[in-house]
Design an enzyme around this catalytic site. Structure first.
Site, mmCIF file in Angstrom:
data_model
loop_
_atom_site.group_PDB
_atom_site.id
_atom_site.type_symbol
_atom_site.label_atom_id
_atom_site.label_comp_id
_atom_site.label_asym_id
_atom_site.label_seq_id
_atom_site.Cartn_x
_atom_site.Cartn_y
_atom_site.Cartn_z
ATOM 1 N N LEU A 9 0.883 -1.158 0.034
ATOM 2 C CA LEU A 9 0.056 -0.118 0.129
ATOM 3 C C LEU A 9 0.775 1.406 -0.112
ATOM 4 O O LEU A 9 1.554 1.451 1.247
ATOM 5 C CB LEU A 9 -0.833 0.353 1.361
ATOM 6 C CG LEU A 9 -1.549 -1.162 1.489
ATOM 7 C CD1 LEU A 9 -2.521 -1.126 2.818
ATOM 8 C CD2 LEU A 9 -2.584 -1.577 0.144
ATOM 9 N N ARG A 16 0.810 14.813 6.633
ATOM 10 C CA ARG A 16 2.036 14.591 8.717
ATOM 11 C C ARG A 16 3.384 14.700 7.730
ATOM 12 O O ARG A 16 4.190 15.757 8.696
ATOM 13 C CB ARG A 16 1.636 13.871 9.037
ATOM 14 C CG ARG A 16 -0.016 14.092 9.723
ATOM 15 C CD ARG A 16 -0.059 12.796 11.092
ATOM 16 N NE ARG A 16 -0.533 11.619 10.531
ATOM 17 C CZ ARG A 16 -0.650 10.435 10.818
ATOM 18 N NH1 ARG A 16 -0.426 10.371 12.201
ATOM 19 N NH2 ARG A 16 -1.030 9.424 10.361
ATOM 20 N N LYS A 23 5.573 10.436 0.758
ATOM 21 C CA LYS A 23 5.937 9.845 1.662
ATOM 22 C C LYS A 23 6.101 8.837 1.499
ATOM 23 O O LYS A 23 7.327 8.853 2.167
ATOM 24 C CB LYS A 23 4.704 9.456 2.315
ATOM 25 C CG LYS A 23 5.544 9.470 3.761
ATOM 26 C CD LYS A 23 3.567 8.613 4.332
ATOM 27 C CE LYS A 23 2.701 7.634 4.036
ATOM 28 N NZ LYS A 23 2.081 7.667 5.547
ATOM 29 N N GLY A 78 -9.521 5.276 1.633
ATOM 30 C CA GLY A 78 -8.957 3.707 2.653
ATOM 31 C C GLY A 78 -8.440 2.342 2.243
ATOM 32 O O GLY A 78 -7.882 2.089 0.986
ATOM 33 N N THR A 79 -7.821 1.330 2.956
ATOM 34 C CA THR A 79 -6.889 0.698 2.745
ATOM 35 C C THR A 79 -7.858 -0.445 2.255
ATOM 36 O O THR A 79 -7.223 -1.527 1.295
ATOM 37 C CB THR A 79 -6.298 -0.414 4.018
ATOM 38 O OG1 THR A 79 -7.146 -0.313 5.506
ATOM 39 C CG2 THR A 79 -5.808 0.740 5.031
ATOM 40 N N ALA A 423 61.238 22.166 -11.097
ATOM 41 C CA ALA A 423 60.580 22.772 -9.934
ATOM 42 C C ALA A 423 59.904 24.608 -10.467
ATOM 43 O O ALA A 423 60.387 25.440 -11.186
ATOM 44 C CB ALA A 423 60.938 23.689 -9.166
ATOM 45 N N ARG A 440 60.465 28.606 -16.674
ATOM 46 C CA ARG A 440 60.612 29.497 -15.461
ATOM 47 C C ARG A 440 61.548 31.076 -16.018
ATOM 48 O O ARG A 440 62.626 30.706 -16.471
ATOM 49 C CB ARG A 440 60.259 29.090 -14.891
ATOM 50 C CG ARG A 440 62.395 29.270 -13.811
ATOM 51 C CD ARG A 440 62.160 27.441 -12.582
ATOM 52 N NE ARG A 440 63.302 27.333 -12.673
ATOM 53 C CZ ARG A 440 64.307 26.696 -11.657
ATOM 54 N NH1 ARG A 440 63.074 25.649 -11.197
ATOM 55 N NH2 ARG A 440 65.056 26.213 -11.768
#
Length: 456
Positions: A9, A16, A23, A78-79, A423, A440
């Site tokens: 179900l 809520r 849910k 309802g169920t 580096a 560099r």
């Protein structure tokens, strides 16, 4: 064994919960509540599972896929009315039907199996799964006669003062003779406070027909917990977390403080692995044997192989080999593949990168969109510059290369096997194997420059 069917179900909106999320899709330990129920049915020899959907039907179908069949309850009445929707798929079938709620994520296969077997051995037309509640407020009460047989089940809102003192509650899980169920449903009416068609009314109808009614009481009330609001969701999360952690511990995993770890339900952990406080393990994460998962580590959908240590780091959607050391404060982003004996140190970020055996990036580096060979050293502060503002590009570093500190590798670029990058270099062209690349500005010293500045 007779045929077994299941009806879940899952049609209620869950007002809520005060949420835009349907849910039964709220997660408990990373998995939707209704998915937990479906998973626990897998080992119960169920021939056909039907989910009764309503609000958010398409989202439920997207989540569960082809694992179940679906019927739609357009109006929630309802169920009993919900189960009626499965008439076209089940009516006329011989066998046993178990009816469960999609918001009971803690129900276990063992309990479902025990209920089914008890029902079948008793030869009953209906068997109710019951539990004893210290505070039964809000639950339907199981009313027994002087012979301790189930007389009827009354909803809390319809119960009188005496009935409300009864602690044995209806868990809203039942086993029915399938043919008897659907025949009795045709006689259920909505003459009650809520104006709904209650599934428990089937019990009274069958009883009046002289049919056998049974009840099986589970020893663990927590398994039957229905989640209707955020408070109950938090309780279910806590209970599930304790169950998961205890199972790992019984399988040989050590927890320094199990109360302060969060492990989702599909996570796998090997024996003699140690899990420290603050760890979060999510999704389909798999951790091998003899690993150490250090404090405040977060992993999701990742594989960690034997003897690997991860400390205070994040690993998402990646593969990590054996005897790897990661962290502290490393970030392994999706689609990374870390081979055996690799070292990834503090403040290193790796994204969509393969690192070969025994390579290392010990600190303060970014390695994105890269293929790094075996026994490569990536120096502190080095970066693979992979993004040109529109596209990502690949950096390749072959076996045995050495990348000096504070180097920028401007992708696409290749560094050959055994090559050195000095580096502080910014590399924009391929570096041949065994070569030394220096990119560099030459150092210039201005003699006595400091004294001139100081005079000013």
């Amino acid at each position: 064994m007779s045929k077994r069917f299941a009806v879940i179900l899952a049609a209620g909106k869950g007002t809520r919960m005060k949420s835009d999320l349907y849910k039964v899709l709220h997660p408990v330990c990373g998995k939707a509540m209704v998915q937990h129920v479906v998973d626990q049915l897998q080992g119960c020899n169920i021939e056909k599972t039907i989910a009764v959907t309503g609000h958010g039907a398409e989202l439920v179908k997207e989540r569960l896929g082809t694992e179940v069949e679906y019927v739609l309850q357009e109006e929630q009445l309802g169920t009993g009315h919900a189960v009626m929707q499965a008439d076209a798929l089940l009516a006329g079938e011989k066998g046993t039907t178990v009816v469960l709620c999609g918001d009971t994520p803690l129900i276990t296969q063992n309990t479902i199996d025990a209920l089914l077997e008890y029902h079948e051995t008793q030869g009953a037309k209906v068997t109710v799964l019951t539990a004893k509640a210290d505070d039964p407020t809000g639950y339907g009460r199981v009313i027994r006669d002087e012979n301790d047989a189930v007389k009827r089940i009354v909803e809390h809102k319809d119960a009188n003062t005496e009935e409300r003192y009864v602690q044995e509650i209806n868990t809203a899980t039942y086993c029915f003779d399938n043919e008897a169920l659907f025949e009795a449903l045709t006689h259920v009416n909505n003459d009650n406070v809520q104006g709904e068609y209650y599934l428990p009314d089937v019990i009274e109808i069958l009883q009046k027909q002289g049919e056998a009614i049974a009840a099986y009481q589970t020893a663990d009330f927590n398994e039957t917990m229905g989640v209707n609001d955020r408070v109950a969701l938090s309780r279910a999360e806590k209970e599930m977390q304790q169950r998961i952690n205890e199972q790992h511990m019984r399988n040989g995993v050590s927890f320094i403080d199990s109360d302060s770890t969060y492990i989702e339900s599909d996570v796998k952990i090997g024996k003699d692995t140690v899990v420290y406080p603050g760890v979060v393990l999510q999704g389909e994460t798999s951790i091998g044997n003899y690993c150490v998962i250090g404090p405040h580590t977060e992993m999701k959908n990742s594989t960690i192989n034997d003897e690997t240590t991860v400390k205070q780091s994040v690993v998402h959607n990646s593969q990590v080999g054996k005897r790897v050391s990661i962290g502290p404060f490393s970030h392994i982003r999706p689609q990374s593949d870390i081979s055996d004996d690799v070292r990834i140190g503090n403040f290193v970020e790796v994204k969509k990168t393969k690192m070969g055996n025994k390579s290392k990036a010990s600190h303060l580096s970014y390695l994105g969109d890269a293929e790094i060979g075996a026994e490569v050293n990536v120096g502190c502060g080095s970066i693979t510059v992979n993004y040109d503002g529109k596209n990502k590009h690949l950096t390749k570093i072959e076996d045995g290369a050495f990348i000096g500190c504070n180097s920028n590798l401007i992708a696409p670029v290749n560094v050959g096997a055994g090559a050195y990058v000095a580096a502080g270099s910014t590399i924009t062209e391929d570096v041949p194997g065994e070569a030394l690349a220096i990119a560099r500005e030459r150092q210039t010293n201005k003699e006595k420059y400091a004294s001139k500045i100081n005079k000013k």
